[in-house]
Design a protein around this motif. Structure first.
Motif, PDB file in Angstrom:
ATOM      1  N   MET A  14      49.114  41.399  57.764  1.00  0.00           N
ATOM      2  CA  MET A  14      47.664  41.304  57.553  1.00  0.00           C
ATOM      3  C   MET A  14      47.177  42.540  56.798  1.00  0.00           C
ATOM      4  SD  MET A  14      44.590  41.043  60.389  1.00  0.00           S
ATOM      5  CE  MET A  14      45.007  39.394  60.884  1.00  0.00           C
ATOM      6  N   SER A  15      46.354  42.339  55.771  1.00  0.00           N
ATOM      7  CA  SER A  15      45.809  43.460  55.014  1.00  0.00           C
ATOM      8  C   SER A  15      44.794  44.221  55.852  1.00  0.00           C
ATOM      9  CB  SER A  15      45.137  42.962  53.740  1.00  0.00           C
ATOM     10  OG  SER A  15      43.972  42.225  54.048  1.00  0.00           O
ATOM     11  N   ASP A  16      44.592  45.497  55.462  1.00  0.00           N
ATOM     12  CA  ASP A  16      43.611  46.305  56.191  1.00  0.00           C
ATOM     13  C   ASP A  16      42.231  45.656  56.159  1.00  0.00           C
ATOM     14  OD1 ASP A  16      45.597  48.063  56.685  1.00  0.00           O
ATOM     15  OD2 ASP A  16      44.841  49.673  55.401  1.00  0.00           O
ATOM     16  N   GLN A  17      41.861  45.108  54.998  1.00  0.00           N
ATOM     17  CA  GLN A  17      40.532  44.495  54.854  1.00  0.00           C
ATOM     18  C   GLN A  17      40.387  43.283  55.777  1.00  0.00           C
ATOM     19  OE1 GLN A  17      39.616  43.240  50.872  1.00  0.00           O
ATOM     20  NE2 GLN A  17      37.425  43.100  51.263  1.00  0.00           N
TER      21      GLN A  17
ATOM     22  N   ALA B 217      42.133  42.701  58.487  1.00  0.00           N
ATOM     23  CA  ALA B 217      42.151  43.179  59.873  1.00  0.00           C
ATOM     24  C   ALA B 217      40.783  43.724  60.282  1.00  0.00           C
ATOM     25  CB  ALA B 217      43.222  44.258  60.038  1.00  0.00           C
ATOM     26  N   HIS B 218      40.160  44.464  59.387  1.00  0.00           N
ATOM     27  CA  HIS B 218      38.845  45.041  59.697  1.00  0.00           C
ATOM     28  C   HIS B 218      37.787  43.952  59.875  1.00  0.00           C
ATOM     29  CE1 HIS B 218      39.768  49.374  58.096  1.00  0.00           C
ATOM     30  NE2 HIS B 218      40.551  48.993  59.095  1.00  0.00           N
TER      31      HIS B 218
ATOM     32  N   LEU C  59      41.191  49.786  65.390  1.00  0.00           N
ATOM     33  CA  LEU C  59      41.151  49.937  63.943  1.00  0.00           C
ATOM     34  C   LEU C  59      42.395  50.656  63.425  1.00  0.00           C
ATOM     35  CD1 LEU C  59      37.386  50.888  63.494  1.00  0.00           C
ATOM     36  CD2 LEU C  59      38.498  48.847  62.580  1.00  0.00           C
ATOM     37  N   GLU C  60      42.954  51.532  64.241  1.00  0.00           N
ATOM     38  CA  GLU C  60      44.163  52.249  63.841  1.00  0.00           C
ATOM     39  C   GLU C  60      45.410  51.382  63.988  1.00  0.00           C
ATOM     40  OE1 GLU C  60      44.224  55.675  66.309  1.00  0.00           O
ATOM     41  OE2 GLU C  60      42.587  56.701  65.263  1.00  0.00           O
TER      42      GLU C  60
ATOM     43  N   TRP D  56      45.724  47.728  64.939  1.00  0.00           N
ATOM     44  CA  TRP D  56      45.821  46.299  64.640  1.00  0.00           C
ATOM     45  C   TRP D  56      46.239  45.985  63.205  1.00  0.00           C
ATOM     46  CZ3 TRP D  56      41.156  43.678  67.606  1.00  0.00           C
ATOM     47  CH2 TRP D  56      41.354  43.853  68.980  1.00  0.00           C
ATOM     48  N   PRO D  57      45.830  46.788  62.205  1.00  0.00           N
ATOM     49  CA  PRO D  57      46.327  46.479  60.860  1.00  0.00           C
ATOM     50  C   PRO D  57      47.850  46.506  60.778  1.00  0.00           C
ATOM     51  CG  PRO D  57      44.435  47.941  60.719  1.00  0.00           C
ATOM     52  CD  PRO D  57      44.801  47.856  62.175  1.00  0.00           C
ATOM     53  N   GLU D  58      48.524  47.313  61.644  1.00  0.00           N
ATOM     54  CA  GLU D  58      49.988  47.397  61.630  1.00  0.00           C
ATOM     55  C   GLU D  58      50.625  46.371  62.564  1.00  0.00           C
ATOM     56  OE1 GLU D  58      51.117  51.350  62.579  1.00  0.00           O
ATOM     57  OE2 GLU D  58      50.094  52.264  60.863  1.00  0.00           O
TER      58      GLU D  58
ATOM     59  N   GLY E 284      49.036  43.695  64.063  1.00  0.00           N
ATOM     60  CA  GLY E 284      48.426  42.370  64.071  1.00  0.00           C
ATOM     61  C   GLY E 284      47.417  42.239  65.201  1.00  0.00           C
TER      62      GLY E 284
END
Length: 421
Positions: free
Chosen positions: A1-4, A6-7, A47-48, A50-52, A54
């Motif tokens: 999942m991309s950072d965007q 995920a955010h 935020l730190e 979940w982007p990694e 999922g």
């Protein structure tokens, strides 16, 4: 999942879960401001990570567990500190057993407790609205500022002062009982009502409606109905908001211009919301107490919702309901609305007489709808020059740009009709 991506997902989860999260934490730490800080800590961790890793299968539970662990760590540190203070205090001749505060009672519904805390009477009306939107609506300070058209620092200061006030006053996160419950519930409902009204017809700015405010107010109202099912005015307010929300798609045109009630396409009204509103109104009635101000307004909205065409509207019943509302919650605004209903039921001349009697009311001095209603009634009586002047006065009084355009357009129509007469 991309950072965007995920955010975006985290933002959606936060809006859904933040109120429950803060409410549970506030029950644990007994401090609304600290509870929000702990919830924000959990959000930052998400935020730190979940982007990694999922999005978890149950993101709300993940946030709750993370925040509770931080709260428990904090409580342990504070308990150790307090134990040292207590040991010192017991060695002092000033200490007595009566000084030790004992915790009694069971923890009630956290969300209800948080709503009563954010709407505490020690806070100003503006502070209650801002804090409620922040903690229970999940809106950012910037979003609240945009909704109420005030500078963001002003909103931030209101929220900070509100949390400090609650902390300094040692406001307990509990549900009041007896007469205090009635008084505090009234404050809670007022905040939700104000939020909804500001969204339904914005005081100022370039938009006539602010759907986000209405959605958050309705969500809070539904929440209250679940945790306070024996309070008829809670159901009355929910009924009012459900029915009024059914018209959103038809209240503005393609360019954002206002479309008045009598000109709306009723086939596009949301029938599901209307059914939900009528069901909530019936729940209020079944509780067997006289209808209060919110339920009476809901009953008026129901009359409009049940009329398939403007001509089917039971204006005589609406006028009678406004009469009941004027006794339950007397105000010049209610009287102005009653005048409109009477004019629709029995003729514009009778309505105009009532409106003219309100001309010297101090509360309506800067209320643009007074000259607007007067202009409408004068136009129906064929007094176009007077109607034009009334609409122009209304345009000069409102701060909402869409309403200004509407009033000026109606003034121009009156001038055109006056020329053709």
């Amino acid at each position: 999942m991309s950072d965007q991506a995920a955010h975006r997902a985290i933002d959606a989860v936060w809006r859904i879960e933040s109120a429950k999260l803060i409410a549970r934490l506030a029950t644990m730490v007994r401090d609304v401001g600290l509870a929000e800080d702990l919830a924000q800590d959990a959000l930052l961790i998400a935020l730190e990570r979940w982007p990694e890793t999922g999005i978890p299968d149950n993101p709300g539970a993940w946030l709750m567990t993370t925040a509770k662990r931080r709260a428990i760590d904090l409580l342990r540190r504070n308990k150790l500190r307090d134990r040292k203070y207590e040991e010192y205090g017991r060695a002092s001749p000033l200490f007595t057993e009566d000084d030790v505060e004992t915790e009694t009672g069971e923890i009630g519904d956290e969300l209800l407790r948080l709503i009563f805390a954010t709407c505490h009477p020690s806070l100003s009306r503006e502070a209650r609205v801002a804090l409620t939107l922040r903690l229970l609506g999940g809106l950012t300070t910037d979003e609240i500022a945009h909704a109420y058209l005030v500078p963001e620092p002003t909103v931030a200061q209101r929220i900070v002062r509100a949390k400090k006030t609650l902390s300094a006053a040692r406001v307990k996160l509990d549900v009041p009982e007896g007469k205090e419950l009635e008084e505090r519930l009234s404050s809670v409902l007022e905040v939700v009502y104000l939020m909804y009204n500001e969204g339904y017809s914005a005081t100022a700015g370039g938009s006539w409606i602010r759907p986000t405010l209405c959605q958050e107010a309705l969500r809070l109202g539904r929440m209250l109905a679940e945790v306070a099912p024996r309070e008829p005015e809670v159901h009355g307010l929910v009924a009012l908001m459900e029915i009024q929300s059914s018209r959103f798609k038809t209240r503005i045109g393609p360019s954002g211009e206002p479309i008045l009630l009598m000109d709306q396409n009723r086939a596009l009204w949301d029938r599901l919301l209307i059914r939900r509103g009528l069901a909530a109104l019936e729940r209020a009635r079944r509780l067997g107490r006289p209808l209060g101000p919110y339920a009476l307004q809901a009953a008026i909205a129901a009359c409009h919702a049940q009329a398939l065409t403007p001509g089917d509207t039971d204006w005589a019943r609406i006028a009678a309901l406004y009469e009941a509302l004027s006794r339950a919650a007397p105000s010049p605004v209610v009287e102005l609305n009653r005048a409109v209903a009477i004019a629709m039921a029995f003729g514009p001349g009778i309505g105009l007489q009532i409106v003219d009697q309100l001309a010297d009311e101090p509360a309506l001095k800067d209320y643009y709808l007074l000259p607007s209603v007067r202009g409408d009634l004068l136009a129906k009586l064929g007094r176009m020059e007077e109607a034009r002047a009334a609409f122009e006065r209304a345009a000069s009084m409102t701060q909402n740009l869409r309403e200004q355009d509407l009033m000026r357009r109606r003034a121009a129509e009156c001038a055109d009709r006056d020329i053709r007469q």
